[in-house]
Write a protein that holds these residues in place. Structure first.
Motif, mmCIF file in Angstrom:
data_model
loop_
_atom_site.group_PDB
_atom_site.id
_atom_site.type_symbol
_atom_site.label_atom_id
_atom_site.label_comp_id
_atom_site.label_asym_id
_atom_site.label_seq_id
_atom_site.Cartn_x
_atom_site.Cartn_y
_atom_site.Cartn_z
ATOM 1 N N VAL A 4 5.076 13.234 0.826
ATOM 2 C CA VAL A 4 6.736 12.063 0.820
ATOM 3 C C VAL A 4 5.825 10.701 0.614
ATOM 4 N N ASN A 5 6.592 10.303 -0.248
ATOM 5 C CA ASN A 5 6.178 8.815 -0.190
ATOM 6 C C ASN A 5 6.817 7.423 0.551
ATOM 7 N N VAL A 6 6.343 7.132 1.262
ATOM 8 C CA VAL A 6 7.050 5.720 2.054
ATOM 9 C C VAL A 6 6.746 4.576 1.791
ATOM 10 N N SER A 7 7.804 3.684 1.454
ATOM 11 C CA SER A 7 7.351 1.919 1.141
ATOM 12 C C SER A 7 7.493 1.280 2.662
ATOM 13 N N LEU A 8 6.096 0.853 2.995
ATOM 14 C CA LEU A 8 6.256 -0.007 3.951
ATOM 15 C C LEU A 8 5.804 -0.723 4.726
ATOM 16 N N ASP A 9 6.072 -1.969 5.709
ATOM 17 C CA ASP A 9 5.168 -3.913 5.561
ATOM 18 C C ASP A 9 4.014 -3.084 5.438
ATOM 19 N N ALA A 10 3.438 -4.489 4.368
ATOM 20 C CA ALA A 10 2.256 -4.892 4.036
ATOM 21 C C ALA A 10 0.984 -4.648 5.905
ATOM 22 N N GLU A 11 2.241 -5.592 6.687
ATOM 23 C CA GLU A 11 1.169 -6.006 8.129
ATOM 24 C C GLU A 11 1.136 -5.328 8.895
ATOM 25 N N LEU A 12 2.331 -4.818 8.722
ATOM 26 C CA LEU A 12 2.542 -3.110 9.503
ATOM 27 C C LEU A 12 1.355 -2.607 9.737
ATOM 28 N N VAL A 13 1.066 -1.673 8.179
ATOM 29 C CA VAL A 13 0.383 -0.988 7.503
ATOM 30 C C VAL A 13 -1.127 -1.393 8.383
ATOM 31 N N VAL A 14 -1.413 -3.153 8.007
ATOM 32 C CA VAL A 14 -2.507 -3.591 7.747
ATOM 33 C C VAL A 14 -2.812 -3.542 9.317
ATOM 34 N N VAL A 16 -1.822 -1.518 11.599
ATOM 35 C CA VAL A 16 -2.287 0.154 12.281
ATOM 36 C C VAL A 16 -3.236 0.853 11.792
ATOM 37 N N MET A 17 -3.536 0.052 10.655
ATOM 38 C CA MET A 17 -5.227 0.544 9.976
ATOM 39 C C MET A 17 -6.400 -0.153 11.352
ATOM 40 N N VAL A 18 -6.114 -0.994 11.672
ATOM 41 C CA VAL A 18 -7.353 -2.294 12.858
ATOM 42 C C VAL A 18 -7.250 -1.462 13.684
ATOM 43 N N LEU A 19 -5.900 -1.008 14.399
ATOM 44 C CA LEU A 19 -5.923 -0.583 16.155
ATOM 45 C C LEU A 19 -6.245 1.030 15.258
ATOM 46 N N ALA A 28 -3.835 6.187 7.869
ATOM 47 C CA ALA A 28 -3.625 5.365 9.699
ATOM 48 C C ALA A 28 -2.090 5.997 9.605
ATOM 49 N N VAL A 29 -1.429 5.560 8.595
ATOM 50 C CA VAL A 29 -0.126 6.396 9.236
ATOM 51 C C VAL A 29 0.283 7.726 9.388
ATOM 52 N N GLU A 30 -0.744 8.462 8.753
ATOM 53 C CA GLU A 30 -1.032 10.373 9.478
ATOM 54 C C GLU A 30 -1.078 9.901 10.324
ATOM 55 N N LEU A 31 -2.379 9.575 10.998
ATOM 56 C CA LEU A 31 -2.180 9.269 13.077
ATOM 57 C C LEU A 31 -1.439 9.156 12.997
ATOM 58 N N VAL A 32 -1.003 7.727 13.104
ATOM 59 C CA VAL A 32 0.178 7.545 13.592
ATOM 60 C C VAL A 32 1.065 8.604 14.006
ATOM 61 N N VAL A 33 1.852 8.998 12.725
ATOM 62 C CA VAL A 33 3.016 10.337 12.689
ATOM 63 C C VAL A 33 2.607 11.590 13.894
#
Length: 66
Positions: A4-14, A16-19, A28-33
């Motif tokens: 599935v392709n999902v559009s997310l706010d870039a700041e939010l993704v960054v 998540v990547m840092v955390l 990063a998003v897969e780990l959170v899910v």
């Protein structure tokens, strides 16, 4: 597995990547899910255990009163 392709706010993704300490937005998003799903399963297990314990208390015969 279907993708599935999902559009997310870039700041939010960054953030998540840092955390998550991950260099890839996808990872990063897969780990959170996956963490969210695992947390839900742990919560369900705790609630089920609590429900079982409450049922055991209700089933026990009460001491005679009087």
């Amino acid at each position: 597995m279907a993708k599935v392709n999902v559009s997310l706010d870039a700041e939010l993704v960054v953030e998540v990547m840092v955390l998550a300490g991950v260099g890839s937005p996808q990872d990063a998003v897969e780990l959170v899910v996956r963490d969210y799903i695992a947390r839900g399963h742990r919560t369900e297990a705790r609630v089920e255990l609590t429900d079982q314990n409450l049922r055991e208390v209700e089933v026990r015969p009460q001491d005679p009163q009087g």
